[in-house]
Each structure stands twice: as C-alpha cells, then as structure tokens.
Scaffold this motif. Structure first.
Motif, PDB file in Angstrom:
ATOM      1  N   GLN A  42       0.823  -1.204   0.000  1.00  0.00           N
ATOM      2  CA  GLN A  42       0.000   0.000   0.000  1.00  0.00           C
ATOM      3  C   GLN A  42       0.863   1.264   0.000  1.00  0.00           C
ATOM      4  OE1 GLN A  42      -3.382  -0.532  -0.242  1.00  0.00           O
ATOM      5  NE2 GLN A  42      -2.673  -2.651  -0.373  1.00  0.00           N
ATOM      6  N   ASP A  43       0.418   2.274  -0.706  1.00  0.00           N
ATOM      7  CA  ASP A  43       1.132   3.547  -0.748  1.00  0.00           C
ATOM      8  C   ASP A  43       0.771   4.380   0.481  1.00  0.00           C
ATOM      9  OD1 ASP A  43       2.527   5.818  -1.521  1.00  0.00           O
ATOM     10  OD2 ASP A  43       0.912   6.561  -2.799  1.00  0.00           O
ATOM     11  N   THR A  47       5.088   8.987   3.462  1.00  0.00           N
ATOM     12  CA  THR A  47       6.472   8.527   3.362  1.00  0.00           C
ATOM     13  C   THR A  47       6.843   8.263   1.904  1.00  0.00           C
ATOM     14  OG1 THR A  47       5.887   6.191   3.607  1.00  0.00           O
ATOM     15  CG2 THR A  47       6.338   7.434   5.629  1.00  0.00           C
ATOM     16  N   PHE A  48       8.140   8.089   1.668  1.00  0.00           N
ATOM     17  CA  PHE A  48       8.634   7.801   0.329  1.00  0.00           C
ATOM     18  C   PHE A  48       8.690   6.281   0.118  1.00  0.00           C
ATOM     19  CE2 PHE A  48      10.303  12.023   1.332  1.00  0.00           C
ATOM     20  CZ  PHE A  48       9.943  12.731   0.184  1.00  0.00           C
ATOM     21  N   THR A  53       5.409  -0.498  -4.240  1.00  0.00           N
ATOM     22  CA  THR A  53       3.992  -0.660  -4.552  1.00  0.00           C
ATOM     23  C   THR A  53       3.898  -1.395  -5.888  1.00  0.00           C
ATOM     24  OG1 THR A  53       3.924   1.490  -5.676  1.00  0.00           O
ATOM     25  CG2 THR A  53       3.327   1.468  -3.337  1.00  0.00           C
ATOM     26  N   PRO A  54       2.744  -1.974  -6.209  1.00  0.00           N
ATOM     27  CA  PRO A  54       2.638  -2.733  -7.459  1.00  0.00           C
ATOM     28  C   PRO A  54       3.005  -1.935  -8.708  1.00  0.00           C
ATOM     29  CG  PRO A  54       0.795  -3.231  -6.035  1.00  0.00           C
ATOM     30  CD  PRO A  54       1.543  -2.113  -5.379  1.00  0.00           C
ATOM     31  N   ASN A  55       2.709  -0.632  -8.700  1.00  0.00           N
ATOM     32  CA  ASN A  55       3.007   0.202  -9.861  1.00  0.00           C
ATOM     33  C   ASN A  55       4.302   0.990  -9.706  1.00  0.00           C
ATOM     34  OD1 ASN A  55       0.617  -0.554 -11.248  1.00  0.00           O
ATOM     35  ND2 ASN A  55      -0.559   0.883  -9.980  1.00  0.00           N
ATOM     36  N   HIS A  59       7.942  -2.836  -8.506  1.00  0.00           N
ATOM     37  CA  HIS A  59       6.823  -3.733  -8.846  1.00  0.00           C
ATOM     38  C   HIS A  59       6.530  -4.683  -7.685  1.00  0.00           C
ATOM     39  CE1 HIS A  59       7.055  -2.181 -12.908  1.00  0.00           C
ATOM     40  NE2 HIS A  59       8.341  -2.501 -12.957  1.00  0.00           N
ATOM     41  N   TRP A  60       6.326  -4.088  -6.534  1.00  0.00           N
ATOM     42  CA  TRP A  60       6.150  -4.831  -5.280  1.00  0.00           C
ATOM     43  C   TRP A  60       4.706  -5.306  -5.168  1.00  0.00           C
ATOM     44  CZ3 TRP A  60       9.925  -6.734  -2.639  1.00  0.00           C
ATOM     45  CH2 TRP A  60       9.763  -7.149  -1.312  1.00  0.00           C
ATOM     46  N   THR A  61       4.459  -6.508  -5.636  1.00  0.00           N
ATOM     47  CA  THR A  61       3.099  -7.043  -5.724  1.00  0.00           C
ATOM     48  C   THR A  61       2.725  -7.819  -4.461  1.00  0.00           C
ATOM     49  OG1 THR A  61       3.866  -9.109  -6.722  1.00  0.00           O
ATOM     50  CG2 THR A  61       3.363  -7.262  -8.220  1.00  0.00           C
TER      51      THR A  61
END
Length: 348
Positions: A42-43, A47-48, A53-55, A59-61
């Motif tokens: 989740q974004d 924070t940075f 994140t997925p996008n 590409h953290w799915t």
C-alpha cells in the motif's frame, strides 16, 4: 566453509560441556535481524514508499510481499534452534514499514505457534522504516516500552535529518528483568567520513538511554542491539558507547561487545565491495557476564549464516542472499545475516 565447520565444532563442544556438568539449563536466544525493506504493497502518502507498490519501480506485488513474509518467517523460526531448540525468545528487527507487516509476519505458519508479541512505534524516517521488537509471550513479559527520538541536523544545510528512533523495552525473561534497546543508526550514504557525525550522535543517544538505566540500577542487565552501520572498532561503538572487546576489562556499568572478535577475523553480517562488515551487533552490560547460575547470563554469540541464506551462484556467491538486486526481486531473504546470542541459567 571454515566458519560453518568451526560453528558446528563449537556447538558439539557445547553439548558435551553441558552433559559433563550434569546440570540442566534453560537456554534462550536473543537475536537481531535487518529484514531488508519489509514493506506492504500500500502507498503511504506520508512517506517515500512509492517504489514498494505494485506500480512502483520495484513492482512490489501482493505475491512478492507474501513470499518475502514467508522467507523472513522461515529464517526467524530457525535462529537459535541448535542449542535453545526454539526460535528466539526475543528478536529485534529493522527496516520494517509499519505494525501491519509485523502482524502479517508473526501470523505466518512458521511463527504462529510461537505466539509472538509486538512492540513498535512509528519513526519519522523519511522512507517510513522503523525498528521493532518481537517476543514470545510465554517467555518474555514487557514491563515498560518507550521510543527515543534521534535529533540530527545536516552539517551543510542545517536541515533536520529524519531517521529511526531508538526503541527501549524493559521486561522479564523468565523472571529476570532485562532492558533491550533496538537500533538502526544512520547509514553511510555520502561516505563513511561525511556521515560519521550522524552515527556518533546516535551513539550518544544510546549511551544516554543506557546511563539512565544504570542510574536506577547499576547492576541492570542491558542489551543494545541493531544495525549500527558502524563496526565494533568504530569510534561510535568503541569510544562513545565504550563497548569492550575483552570480558575482563568490563567494569561495573560497562559494556561488552562479543562481536568484536568475529569482526577482527574478517567475519561479517553483510558484504559490500568485496569485503565483509559487521554492522549488526548485540552488546551487553557487565551484569550479564557476572550473573550467578540462578539468573540468565551470557553464554555465546554468533551469526546465523546457514547455506540457504547465502547467494547460491555468480559474482556474489556466499554473500547474503538479498531479496532485491539489480532492479529485480530475487526470491532471496535479506542483504544482512541475523546475529544472535544465547543466555543460560540453571534449572531449579
């Protein structure tokens, strides 16, 4: 290979020693592990964390996150099992995004039966990474918890450098009061020399926390652990904390660093530019060296570097098998090996 053979020999000797003494001991493991960016998907707008994140760039799915959790749980479940026959009673962790990832971690199958509790506070770190403490509820009972803010200002811009707090947890390990500080000191970004003042500032905060415990009780059992981003021989550890390399030189209210001898032999918990460093350390107060058999005392320390945690092939074979490298998820674990120590006391 030499290190692993030496460790096996040492463990066998330990088993023989315990049997020869014909005494039964309680053995518990206390550990620290930098989990290398354990982020959820989740974004967080504050924070940075956009890369994780997925996008994002990484590409953290959800699938990758689930595998990362599985890997971390597997490692934690095996630390200390050689002697303690149990995963760590207490383990400090670094580079975790929030409480949610810790809840997801301790609920993995490998750890769920251990019933780990969580102590966590949000830090002001710009990347959103924190430190935390996990503990088996049946073995450790927290009494007091607090986080201590590290105030650092850039030498050039005079702007605040937002970094991790230091976490203090005081509690009872099988009836023995122990104070644990979990650290993740500022990195060497920009160069070791240019960033040194940040870690020295962190060391002074750590020393202040430790001294405050000794004011209350000069015989306090204190353990300060973490990714210090400095080695045992750096000034922050050796001079500011005053951590000694030899037990016999540790005086009342002093500290002993069992990792010093490993570092001197070139043994490390992470590798960079074809050299090993030992930034991950567990440092203890004198009382853990001097306790009698009725209370927990230090026995030995080590680096958990089993084969499955090392890069299997290529240029970095033998290095920690990190989970993300060259812009690609590798299926690995972390760019750090966990470190640990055993504490023992005679059964009554």
């Amino acid at each position: 290979m030499i290190l692993r053979n030496t460790l096996i020999t040492s463990l066998l000797f330990s088993a023989v020693l315990f049997s020869q003494q014909k005494k039964a001991y309680k053995i518990n493991t206390i550990a620290f592990y930098n989990l290398e960016n354990l982020f959820d998907t989740q974004d967080d707008p504050l924070t940075f964390d956009d890369d994780r994140t997925p996008n994002g760039k990484d590409h953290w799915t959800d699938e990758i996150y689930a595998q990362k959790l599985e890997n971390m749980a597997t490692v934690i479940s095996e630390i200390g099992t050689d002697l303690a026959k149990n995963s760590p009673a207490i383990i400090g962790v670094a580079e975790i995004e929030n409480r949610k990832v810790l809840e997801d971690l301790v609920n993995k199958q490998e750890l769920k039966s251990k019933n780990y509790g969580i102590v966590h506070f949000d830090s002001p770190d710009r990347r959103g990474i924190d430190v935390a403490l996990l503990y088996q509820k049946a073995l450790f009972k927290p009494k007091n918890t607090s986080n201590h803010e590290l105030m650092i200002y850039d030498n050039t811009t005079n702007k605040r450098v937002y970094t991790r707090d230091q976490l203090l947890v005081s509690g009872y390990l099988d009836g023995d009061l122990i104070h644990i500080i979990v650290n993740h000191w500022p990195s060497r970004r920009g160069g070791e020399a240019r960033s040194q003042y940040k870690r020295e500032k962190a060391a002074r905060l750590n020393k202040k926390i430790i001294d405050s415990l000794f004011v209350i009780d000069p015989y306090a059992k204190v353990i300060t652990m973490g990714d210090f981003n400095d080695g045992p021989n750096n000034e922050s550890i050796r001079k500011i904390l005053g951590a000694k390399s030899q037990k016999e030189k540790v005086s009342l209210k002093g500290l002993y660093n069992p990792m010093y001898k490993m570092a001197k032999k070139g043994i490390g918990s992470l590798a960079w530019s074809d050299s090993w460093t030992l930034f991950d350390q567990i440092i203890i107060s004198k009382e853990l060296l001097d306790s009698d058999y009725s209370e927990y005392r230090y026995y030995k320390a080590g680096i958990f570097n089993n084969d499955f945690l090392t890069t299997p092939r290529g240029k970095y074979k033998g290095y920690p098998f990190r989970s993300y490298s060259g812009g690609v998820y590798t299926g690995g674990y972390s760019d750090h090996f966990p470190v640990y120590l055993y504490v023992i006391k005679e059964k009554r």
